[in-house]
Structures are given as C-alpha cells and as structure tokens.
Design an enzyme around this catalytic site. Structure first.
Site, PDB file in Angstrom:
ATOM      1  N   ARG A 107      47.480  27.220 -61.146  1.00  0.00           N
ATOM      2  CA  ARG A 107      47.761  28.651 -61.363  1.00  0.00           C
ATOM      3  C   ARG A 107      47.054  29.483 -60.299  1.00  0.00           C
ATOM      4  O   ARG A 107      46.185  28.986 -59.579  1.00  0.00           O
ATOM      5  CB  ARG A 107      47.365  29.082 -62.780  1.00  0.00           C
ATOM      6  CG  ARG A 107      45.958  28.712 -63.166  1.00  0.00           C
ATOM      7  CD  ARG A 107      45.597  29.175 -64.580  1.00  0.00           C
ATOM      8  NE  ARG A 107      44.271  28.684 -64.902  1.00  0.00           N
ATOM      9  CZ  ARG A 107      44.012  27.594 -65.612  1.00  0.00           C
ATOM     10  NH1 ARG A 107      44.984  26.883 -66.119  1.00  0.00           N
ATOM     11  NH2 ARG A 107      42.772  27.208 -65.822  1.00  0.00           N
TER      12      ARG A 107
ATOM     13  N   ARG B  93      25.551  22.752 -64.404  1.00  0.00           N
ATOM     14  CA  ARG B  93      26.657  23.397 -63.683  1.00  0.00           C
ATOM     15  C   ARG B  93      26.231  23.990 -62.339  1.00  0.00           C
ATOM     16  O   ARG B  93      26.971  23.927 -61.358  1.00  0.00           O
ATOM     17  CB  ARG B  93      27.271  24.506 -64.542  1.00  0.00           C
ATOM     18  CG  ARG B  93      27.967  23.999 -65.805  1.00  0.00           C
ATOM     19  CD  ARG B  93      28.525  25.169 -66.611  1.00  0.00           C
ATOM     20  NE  ARG B  93      29.444  25.962 -65.820  1.00  0.00           N
ATOM     21  CZ  ARG B  93      30.732  25.658 -65.643  1.00  0.00           C
ATOM     22  NH1 ARG B  93      31.251  24.601 -66.214  1.00  0.00           N
ATOM     23  NH2 ARG B  93      31.495  26.428 -64.897  1.00  0.00           N
TER      24      ARG B  93
ATOM     25  N   HIS C 231      27.667  24.132 -58.317  1.00  0.00           N
ATOM     26  CA  HIS C 231      27.914  25.285 -57.440  1.00  0.00           C
ATOM     27  C   HIS C 231      27.169  25.111 -56.108  1.00  0.00           C
ATOM     28  O   HIS C 231      27.692  25.434 -55.045  1.00  0.00           O
ATOM     29  CB  HIS C 231      27.475  26.584 -58.123  1.00  0.00           C
ATOM     30  CG  HIS C 231      28.301  26.932 -59.327  1.00  0.00           C
ATOM     31  ND1 HIS C 231      29.679  26.909 -59.315  1.00  0.00           N
ATOM     32  CD2 HIS C 231      27.958  27.311 -60.595  1.00  0.00           C
ATOM     33  CE1 HIS C 231      30.134  27.253 -60.522  1.00  0.00           C
ATOM     34  NE2 HIS C 231      29.115  27.497 -61.314  1.00  0.00           N
TER      35      HIS C 231
ATOM     36  N   GLY D  45      31.856  22.975 -62.026  1.00  0.00           N
ATOM     37  CA  GLY D  45      31.241  22.651 -63.312  1.00  0.00           C
ATOM     38  C   GLY D  45      31.603  21.242 -63.762  1.00  0.00           C
ATOM     39  O   GLY D  45      30.740  20.457 -64.166  1.00  0.00           O
TER      40      GLY D  45
ATOM     41  N   ASP E 287      37.776  25.441 -57.293  1.00  0.00           N
ATOM     42  CA  ASP E 287      37.605  25.179 -58.721  1.00  0.00           C
ATOM     43  C   ASP E 287      36.988  23.795 -58.937  1.00  0.00           C
ATOM     44  O   ASP E 287      37.169  22.891 -58.124  1.00  0.00           O
ATOM     45  CB  ASP E 287      38.999  25.262 -59.395  1.00  0.00           C
ATOM     46  CG  ASP E 287      38.891  25.543 -60.882  1.00  0.00           C
ATOM     47  OD1 ASP E 287      37.761  25.707 -61.385  1.00  0.00           O
ATOM     48  OD2 ASP E 287      39.943  25.575 -61.539  1.00  0.00           O
TER      49      ASP E 287
ATOM     50  N   LEU F 131      36.620  33.149 -35.891  1.00  0.00           N
ATOM     51  CA  LEU F 131      37.119  32.865 -37.245  1.00  0.00           C
ATOM     52  C   LEU F 131      36.655  33.995 -38.158  1.00  0.00           C
ATOM     53  O   LEU F 131      35.528  34.460 -38.037  1.00  0.00           O
ATOM     54  CB  LEU F 131      36.513  31.539 -37.733  1.00  0.00           C
ATOM     55  CG  LEU F 131      36.778  31.174 -39.187  1.00  0.00           C
ATOM     56  CD1 LEU F 131      38.151  30.545 -39.347  1.00  0.00           C
ATOM     57  CD2 LEU F 131      35.747  30.182 -39.714  1.00  0.00           C
TER      58      LEU F 131
ATOM     59  N   GLU G 155      36.746  38.185 -63.754  1.00  0.00           N
ATOM     60  CA  GLU G 155      36.653  37.485 -65.049  1.00  0.00           C
ATOM     61  C   GLU G 155      35.389  36.612 -65.133  1.00  0.00           C
ATOM     62  O   GLU G 155      34.922  36.291 -66.227  1.00  0.00           O
ATOM     63  CB  GLU G 155      37.893  36.594 -65.277  1.00  0.00           C
ATOM     64  CG  GLU G 155      39.194  37.350 -65.524  1.00  0.00           C
ATOM     65  CD  GLU G 155      39.883  37.835 -64.247  1.00  0.00           C
ATOM     66  OE1 GLU G 155      39.491  37.397 -63.140  1.00  0.00           O
ATOM     67  OE2 GLU G 155      40.807  38.676 -64.357  1.00  0.00           O
TER      68      GLU G 155
HETATM   69  C1  FPP Z   1      34.688  27.287 -59.819  1.00  0.00           C
HETATM   70  O1  FPP Z   1      34.147  26.162 -60.448  1.00  0.00           O
HETATM   71  C2  FPP Z   1      33.754  27.890 -58.914  1.00  0.00           C
HETATM   72  C3  FPP Z   1      33.258  29.161 -58.997  1.00  0.00           C
HETATM   73  C4  FPP Z   1      33.573  30.113 -60.061  1.00  0.00           C
HETATM   74  C5  FPP Z   1      32.340  29.667 -58.002  1.00  0.00           C
HETATM   75  C6  FPP Z   1      32.599  29.212 -56.599  1.00  0.00           C
HETATM   76  C7  FPP Z   1      31.394  29.470 -55.863  1.00  0.00           C
HETATM   77  C8  FPP Z   1      30.837  28.686 -54.923  1.00  0.00           C
HETATM   78  C9  FPP Z   1      31.398  27.442 -54.391  1.00  0.00           C
HETATM   79  C10 FPP Z   1      29.570  29.131 -54.357  1.00  0.00           C
HETATM   80  C11 FPP Z   1      29.771  30.462 -53.686  1.00  0.00           C
HETATM   81  C12 FPP Z   1      29.038  30.558 -52.476  1.00  0.00           C
HETATM   82  C13 FPP Z   1      29.535  30.933 -51.285  1.00  0.00           C
HETATM   83  C14 FPP Z   1      28.613  31.031 -50.154  1.00  0.00           C
HETATM   84  C15 FPP Z   1      30.949  31.261 -51.065  1.00  0.00           C
HETATM   85  P1  FPP Z   1      34.005  26.219 -62.028  1.00  0.00           P
HETATM   86  O2  FPP Z   1      32.619  26.619 -62.343  1.00  0.00           O
HETATM   87  O3  FPP Z   1      35.058  27.109 -62.583  1.00  0.00           O
HETATM   88  O4  FPP Z   1      34.274  24.748 -62.400  1.00  0.00           O
HETATM   89  P2  FPP Z   1      34.863  24.215 -63.781  1.00  0.00           P
HETATM   90  O5  FPP Z   1      36.252  24.775 -63.903  1.00  0.00           O
HETATM   91  O6  FPP Z   1      34.850  22.731 -63.584  1.00  0.00           O
HETATM   92  O7  FPP Z   1      33.940  24.678 -64.857  1.00  0.00           O
END
Ligand code: FPP
Length: 250
Positions: free
Chosen positions: A196, A35, A39, A25, A22, A133, A69
C-alpha cells in the site's frame, strides 16, 4: 558486487526513487531485539542506499522517515526515532556535503522536537547548493495534507485576484506541493511485504512503477536495491499508450 552494477541498463536509470522503509520493528523482533535496534539498523540501510544511488547515478531519493500517523506510536519509540534522526544528521552531514549530497525535507518539520528542527535546518542550509544527489526526507509528512494545503493556497490566489480559475492546472498544483521543482519518482520501493501507499506522495506517484519486496528495511541493501532497479528496467512504461506506439517513438 561491482558486477551487479554492470547489469544495469545505463540509458534507463531512474532519476528519482522513493522509499517506504518498512519492517524495522519486525526485523528487530526476528532478532530478539528491541524495536529501536531495528530503526538503528535501518539507518545503516539508508546510508548504503544513498551510497549506491550515487554509484548508479540516481539524482533524487525520497525516504518516508516519519508519517503524521507515526505520532500514534508509543512515546518511547517516537522519542527514540527522533534521537536517531538527530544522531544520523549530526554524524552524516559532513560526509554528505563532501559527496555533493543536498538534504531537503518535506512535511511539517516545525512539529518535531527542537533538536531535530535545529539539526535539520543546519544540514539543509549547509548542503543547499550541492548537485550530485538530492536526499529528500519525508518527516511528519502526509500527502493528503500536502494536497489540501496546495488547494488552499491556490484558492487564496484566486480569491485575491492574483490568478484566474483557469490558471489552476496540474502544473500549478505541482508547484504548490512540498516537492515543487523535484521530478516525480519513476520508481517507488516499499519493503517488508505491505502493498500500500500509506498517504505517501499521492499526487507525485500517479505514473510511478511500484515495487514491493518482502525484505525488511534493515536487510534492504545494495544488492536488493540494484535488483529493484533491474526489475524496473524490465517494465514497460506506457503512460496510457499501447506497446506499438512506444516502439514507433524509438
Ligand atoms: C518502519 O518500520 C520504519 C519507520 C516508521 C521509521 C523509518 C526510519 C528510519 C529507517 C530511521 C530514520 C532515519 C533517517 C536518517 C532517515 P516499522 O517500525 O513500521 O516496522 P514494523 O512494520 O515491522 O513494525
């Protein structure tokens, strides 16, 4: 940095660590960036965590990359996340394969864009025999749907007479989950300050140690990971028993 690993108790390394990644963003915003930049930086954390897990000897990593979601996010962000996923799989599969990493997915990947499905299927097929792994990517995943599907499949088996009601057990439910054959995680790490579970591995996390850190996912690297494992090693996992009973067993 090497020093950090020597702080780990070798006889108490978790077999399976799960992650709710998490804060991409918020991290991007703090840098004055879009954002998607967060990522992309988050993918670099994923790479470093896999490398560190191999060094430590962790056998399974499960990462919540996209929840059911998450479809509710702006279309541009969803499309960007899917592109990043394809890019990461395309760029990293050969190296993962050389390092003996097996890629698996949980969740309904059939609803992802065709390019994602193709690259994920190729990568999971190519790496399926690797044993160093296992990297489990949770994509379009919902623990409640997973449990609901398992219940429906077992109900069908009872209805058709294949099994009796008594044969529905905790083990038979576990076997019907997407994670069948994978040990439950000993440790769940969630970054970015939220405390959570967000519909992630609800069945599998029953006895898991939970570790919440304020660090945003793009900043969660080797040092933070090792610190989380050190914190895990300092906990006493009692599974309903009392301390003295655990000591008696030693
Ligand atoms: C949460 O941050 C992150 C996600 C919903 C996506 C996680 C995805 C990656 C790290 C890239 C995926 C790629 C691979 C190869 C696994 P958020 O956007 O909810 O952050 P915020 O809560 O600060 O808005």
């Amino acid at each position: 940095m090497t020093n950090l690993l020597t702080q780990l108790e070798q006889t108490n390394i978790p077999k399976h660590v799960a992650f709710i990644m998490d804060g991409n963003g918020r991290w991007a915003k703090s840098q004055g960036q879009h954002r998607l930049f967060g990522h992309a930086e988050g993918v670099l954390s994923v790479k470093e965590i896999i490398k560190t897990a191999r060094e430590i000897g962790i056998q399974y990593l499960t990462m919540y990359a996209f929840s059911t979601e998450n479809w509710n996010r702006p279309a541009e962000e969803v499309a960007g996340l899917m592109d990043l996923l394809v890019q990461a799989i395309t760029n990293e599969t050969d190296e993962m394969h050389e390092n003996g990493v097996r890629l698996m997915t949980i969740g309904d990947i059939s609803a992802l864009p065709e390019s994602c499905v193709v690259s994920l299927n190729e990568a999971t097929h190519k790496t399926r025999e690797n044993t160093n792994l296992t990297l489990v990517l949770a994509l379009n995943y919902s623990a409640r749907s997973e449990i609901t599907s398992a219940c429906k499949r077992l109900a069908e088996e009872v209805k058709s007479g294949l099994i009796s009601l008594d044969q529905i057990t905790e083990d038979s439910i576990s076997e019907k989950l997407n994670t069948s054959g994978i040990p439950d995680p000993e440790l769940l790490i969630r970054t970015s300050g939220e405390c959570r579970i967000s519909n992630f591995l609800l069945w599998q996390l029953s006895y898991t140690e939970l570790y919440f850190t304020p660090v945003h996912w793009p900043d969660f690297r080797k040092k933070e990971f090792v610190n989380a494992i050190i914190a895990y090693q300092q906990r006493e996992r009692r599974f309903g028993k009392i301390s003295e009973q655990l000591n008696d067993n030693k």
